[in-house]
Design a protein around this motif. Sequence first.
Motif, PDB file in Angstrom:
ATOM      1  N   PHE A 138      18.632  -5.260  -0.776  1.00 39.82           N
ATOM      2  CA  PHE A 138      17.557  -4.709  -0.187  1.00 39.82           C
ATOM      3  C   PHE A 138      16.727  -4.649  -0.804  1.00 39.82           C
ATOM      4  O   PHE A 138      16.272  -4.177  -2.020  1.00 39.82           O
ATOM      5  CB  PHE A 138      18.035  -3.264   0.637  1.00 39.82           C
ATOM      6  CG  PHE A 138      17.209  -2.503   1.209  1.00 39.82           C
ATOM      7  CD1 PHE A 138      16.860  -2.537   2.727  1.00 39.82           C
ATOM      8  CD2 PHE A 138      15.838  -1.518   0.147  1.00 39.82           C
ATOM      9  CE1 PHE A 138      15.781  -2.070   3.155  1.00 39.82           C
ATOM     10  CE2 PHE A 138      14.969  -0.445   1.026  1.00 39.82           C
ATOM     11  CZ  PHE A 138      15.054  -0.748   2.179  1.00 39.82           C
ATOM     12  N   VAL A 139      15.088  -4.807  -0.441  1.00 41.26           N
ATOM     13  CA  VAL A 139      14.353  -4.646  -1.463  1.00 41.26           C
ATOM     14  C   VAL A 139      13.193  -4.189  -0.585  1.00 41.26           C
ATOM     15  O   VAL A 139      13.001  -4.751   0.174  1.00 41.26           O
ATOM     16  CB  VAL A 139      13.658  -6.537  -2.181  1.00 41.26           C
ATOM     17  CG1 VAL A 139      12.134  -6.246  -2.715  1.00 41.26           C
ATOM     18  CG2 VAL A 139      15.384  -7.455  -2.928  1.00 41.26           C
ATOM     19  N   ILE A 140      12.190  -3.767  -1.600  1.00 40.81           N
ATOM     20  CA  ILE A 140      11.087  -3.132  -0.534  1.00 40.81           C
ATOM     21  C   ILE A 140       9.926  -2.998  -1.995  1.00 40.81           C
ATOM     22  O   ILE A 140      10.219  -3.052  -3.185  1.00 40.81           O
ATOM     23  CB  ILE A 140      12.087  -1.065  -0.785  1.00 40.81           C
ATOM     24  CG1 ILE A 140      10.045  -0.163  -0.276  1.00 40.81           C
ATOM     25  CG2 ILE A 140      11.797  -0.259  -1.794  1.00 40.81           C
ATOM     26  CD1 ILE A 140      10.898   0.918   0.904  1.00 40.81           C
ATOM     27  N   VAL A 141       8.904  -3.721  -0.937  1.00 44.20           N
ATOM     28  CA  VAL A 141       7.646  -3.326  -2.054  1.00 44.20           C
ATOM     29  C   VAL A 141       6.969  -2.060  -1.071  1.00 44.20           C
ATOM     30  O   VAL A 141       6.216  -2.006  -0.304  1.00 44.20           O
ATOM     31  CB  VAL A 141       6.409  -4.747  -1.143  1.00 44.20           C
ATOM     32  CG1 VAL A 141       5.696  -4.890  -1.982  1.00 44.20           C
ATOM     33  CG2 VAL A 141       7.359  -5.790  -1.636  1.00 44.20           C
ATOM     34  N   THR A 142       6.548  -1.339  -2.493  1.00 40.43           N
ATOM     35  CA  THR A 142       6.076   0.285  -2.711  1.00 40.43           C
ATOM     36  C   THR A 142       4.196  -0.182  -2.134  1.00 40.43           C
ATOM     37  O   THR A 142       3.704  -0.651  -2.715  1.00 40.43           O
ATOM     38  CB  THR A 142       5.805   1.118  -3.368  1.00 40.43           C
ATOM     39  OG1 THR A 142       5.996   0.387  -4.734  1.00 40.43           O
ATOM     40  CG2 THR A 142       7.962   1.424  -2.704  1.00 40.43           C
ATOM     41  N   ALA A 143       3.527   0.503  -1.632  1.00 39.11           N
ATOM     42  CA  ALA A 143       2.365   0.831  -1.159  1.00 39.11           C
ATOM     43  C   ALA A 143       1.967   2.037  -1.117  1.00 39.11           C
ATOM     44  O   ALA A 143       2.116   1.773   0.330  1.00 39.11           O
ATOM     45  CB  ALA A 143       1.553  -0.577  -0.501  1.00 39.11           C
ATOM     46  N   SER A 144       1.311   3.014  -1.478  1.00 38.73           N
ATOM     47  CA  SER A 144       1.396   4.173  -0.497  1.00 38.73           C
ATOM     48  C   SER A 144       0.929   5.877  -1.246  1.00 38.73           C
ATOM     49  O   SER A 144       0.863   5.649  -2.778  1.00 38.73           O
ATOM     50  CB  SER A 144       3.108   4.940  -0.857  1.00 38.73           C
ATOM     51  OG  SER A 144       2.599   5.884   0.490  1.00 38.73           O
ATOM     52  N   GLY A 145       0.924   6.472  -1.177  1.00 40.40           N
ATOM     53  CA  GLY A 145      -0.267   7.165  -1.567  1.00 40.40           C
ATOM     54  C   GLY A 145       0.395   8.327  -1.504  1.00 40.40           C
ATOM     55  O   GLY A 145      -0.106   9.705  -1.865  1.00 40.40           O
ATOM     56  N   GLY A 146       1.860   8.052  -0.568  1.00 32.91           N
ATOM     57  CA  GLY A 146       2.934   9.343  -1.215  1.00 32.91           C
ATOM     58  C   GLY A 146       2.971   9.146   0.701  1.00 32.91           C
ATOM     59  O   GLY A 146       3.163   9.179   1.695  1.00 32.91           O
ATOM     60  N   ALA A 147       3.386  11.430   0.834  1.00 24.93           N
ATOM     61  CA  ALA A 147       4.149  11.531   2.445  1.00 24.93           C
ATOM     62  C   ALA A 147       2.775  11.589   2.577  1.00 24.93           C
ATOM     63  O   ALA A 147       1.847  12.507   2.250  1.00 24.93           O
ATOM     64  CB  ALA A 147       4.741  12.866   1.212  1.00 24.93           C
ATOM     65  N   ILE A 153       6.986  19.121   6.649  1.00 23.14           N
ATOM     66  CA  ILE A 153       8.039  19.466   5.952  1.00 23.14           C
ATOM     67  C   ILE A 153       9.237  17.540   6.163  1.00 23.14           C
ATOM     68  O   ILE A 153       9.644  17.308   5.477  1.00 23.14           O
ATOM     69  CB  ILE A 153       8.731  20.726   6.009  1.00 23.14           C
ATOM     70  CG1 ILE A 153       9.999  20.547   5.334  1.00 23.14           C
ATOM     71  CG2 ILE A 153       9.021  20.766   6.974  1.00 23.14           C
ATOM     72  CD1 ILE A 153      10.240  20.128   3.428  1.00 23.14           C
ATOM     73  N   TYR A 154       8.298  17.252   7.097  1.00 23.81           N
ATOM     74  CA  TYR A 154       8.824  16.332   7.937  1.00 23.81           C
ATOM     75  C   TYR A 154       9.379  15.140   7.121  1.00 23.81           C
ATOM     76  O   TYR A 154      10.308  14.392   7.391  1.00 23.81           O
ATOM     77  CB  TYR A 154       8.524  15.801   9.366  1.00 23.81           C
ATOM     78  CG  TYR A 154       8.546  16.907  10.208  1.00 23.81           C
ATOM     79  CD1 TYR A 154      10.528  17.314  11.259  1.00 23.81           C
ATOM     80  CD2 TYR A 154       7.670  17.530  10.706  1.00 23.81           C
ATOM     81  CE1 TYR A 154      10.188  18.449  11.931  1.00 23.81           C
ATOM     82  CE2 TYR A 154       7.681  18.719  12.630  1.00 23.81           C
ATOM     83  CZ  TYR A 154       9.333  19.574  12.461  1.00 23.81           C
ATOM     84  OH  TYR A 154       9.275  19.953  13.117  1.00 23.81           O
ATOM     85  N   SER A 155       8.408  14.774   6.766  1.00 27.30           N
ATOM     86  CA  SER A 155       7.436  13.762   5.500  1.00 27.30           C
ATOM     87  C   SER A 155       8.564  13.655   4.425  1.00 27.30           C
ATOM     88  O   SER A 155       8.805  12.873   4.018  1.00 27.30           O
ATOM     89  CB  SER A 155       6.389  12.994   6.110  1.00 27.30           C
ATOM     90  OG  SER A 155       5.866  15.015   4.933  1.00 27.30           O
ATOM     91  N   LEU A 156       8.352  15.211   4.089  1.00 23.66           N
ATOM     92  CA  LEU A 156       9.159  14.860   2.785  1.00 23.66           C
ATOM     93  C   LEU A 156      10.448  15.211   2.479  1.00 23.66           C
ATOM     94  O   LEU A 156      11.187  14.589   2.025  1.00 23.66           O
ATOM     95  CB  LEU A 156       8.412  16.628   1.971  1.00 23.66           C
ATOM     96  CG  LEU A 156       7.153  16.788   1.659  1.00 23.66           C
ATOM     97  CD1 LEU A 156       7.203  18.773   1.381  1.00 23.66           C
ATOM     98  CD2 LEU A 156       7.019  15.529   0.842  1.00 23.66           C
ATOM     99  N   LEU A 157      11.310  15.619   4.034  1.00 26.43           N
ATOM    100  CA  LEU A 157      12.346  15.132   4.000  1.00 26.43           C
ATOM    101  C   LEU A 157      13.031  13.711   4.131  1.00 26.43           C
ATOM    102  O   LEU A 157      13.847  13.487   3.402  1.00 26.43           O
ATOM    103  CB  LEU A 157      12.871  15.959   5.703  1.00 26.43           C
ATOM    104  CG  LEU A 157      13.336  17.265   5.636  1.00 26.43           C
ATOM    105  CD1 LEU A 157      13.281  18.162   7.100  1.00 26.43           C
ATOM    106  CD2 LEU A 157      13.800  18.173   4.654  1.00 26.43           C
ATOM    107  N   GLN A 158      11.955  12.737   4.100  1.00 25.84           N
ATOM    108  CA  GLN A 158      12.203  11.640   3.995  1.00 25.84           C
ATOM    109  C   GLN A 158      12.164  11.040   2.181  1.00 25.84           C
ATOM    110  O   GLN A 158      13.498   9.861   2.339  1.00 25.84           O
ATOM    111  CB  GLN A 158      10.946  10.909   4.785  1.00 25.84           C
ATOM    112  CG  GLN A 158      10.271  10.398   5.799  1.00 25.84           C
ATOM    113  CD  GLN A 158      11.946  10.549   6.669  1.00 25.84           C
ATOM    114  OE1 GLN A 158      12.340  10.060   7.149  1.00 25.84           O
ATOM    115  NE2 GLN A 158      11.945  12.231   7.471  1.00 25.84           N
ATOM    116  N   MET A 159      12.304  11.618   1.547  1.00 26.80           N
ATOM    117  CA  MET A 159      12.191  11.027  -0.093  1.00 26.80           C
ATOM    118  C   MET A 159      13.604  11.214   0.065  1.00 26.80           C
ATOM    119  O   MET A 159      14.725  10.763  -0.748  1.00 26.80           O
ATOM    120  CB  MET A 159      11.399  12.365  -0.369  1.00 26.80           C
ATOM    121  CG  MET A 159       9.595  11.943  -1.166  1.00 26.80           C
ATOM    122  SD  MET A 159       9.524  13.452  -1.197  1.00 26.80           S
ATOM    123  CE  MET A 159       9.719  13.314  -3.069  1.00 26.80           C
TER     124      MET A 159
END
Length: 260
Positions: A138-147, A153-159
């Motif tokens: 599994f390879v993930i390419v990250t490009a993100s400003g964050g949650a 809280i729904y987005s924070l739970l994804q971490m």
Amino acid sequence: MSHYPKTNQWQKCRNCGTHLHESEWAPYFICPKCQTYKRLTAMERIAILTDENGFEVINVANKTENKAQFPGYSEKLERAKCSTTSDEAVIVGEGSIDQQPLILAVMDSFFMMGSLNTTAGARIKLGMQVALDKRLPFVIVTASGGARMQEGIYSLLQMNSILYMKQKLDNAGLLVMSLLTDPTMGGVSASFALNNDIVLAEKQAKIGFAGERVIKQTTNEKLPANFQTAEGLYENGFVDQVIDRKNIKQILSQLLLLHV
């Protein structure tokens, strides 16, 4: 037949300001004048990394909803869908790099700054589950400003839930790699971006948690020139290697081959 020129064929370099035709950016989207990397959409990144016809999207039924009833969020989602090549902040699929199979997740900073939300989290976790079922790296390419703040809280739970799935891949002895690109910030950098078997970073990428301006105001300290850069994180042992964009596919291929 229209004689008008096609739109978006000319783009301005965000560093030196030079207006360049799309042919001048090819094939790696690097400014020929100052060598600054152009930020890539998820589909552009997939085209650079994977074999021809070597990527098939893993569909997720989830549709992003405004569960927290955040004002203006639904409209912002529609604008993002109309102005980008993605329908959410990450695209996940089964593909191959130099004929070596893998599950690849690519975040898209052009879709609401690649912010992590429930749908993006569901897609990443589904990709991890497919990797587990098929025993693929599994390879993930990250490009993100964050949650994504509109989902609270729904987005924070994804971490945590993504890290839980990552632990399953660890227990199964499967390879998990991340490639950090510009930018990788906030809750994404604080959770699954840096917590993998191999952590690579693209040259010139900005990587960190809080923004540089906030840190300056909080600490009243003068920050080093390489603060929150891929090169600075490498010097301090946070990433395993900083890679020139032209060499990323080759290095990923070599790493996949070593871990067959």
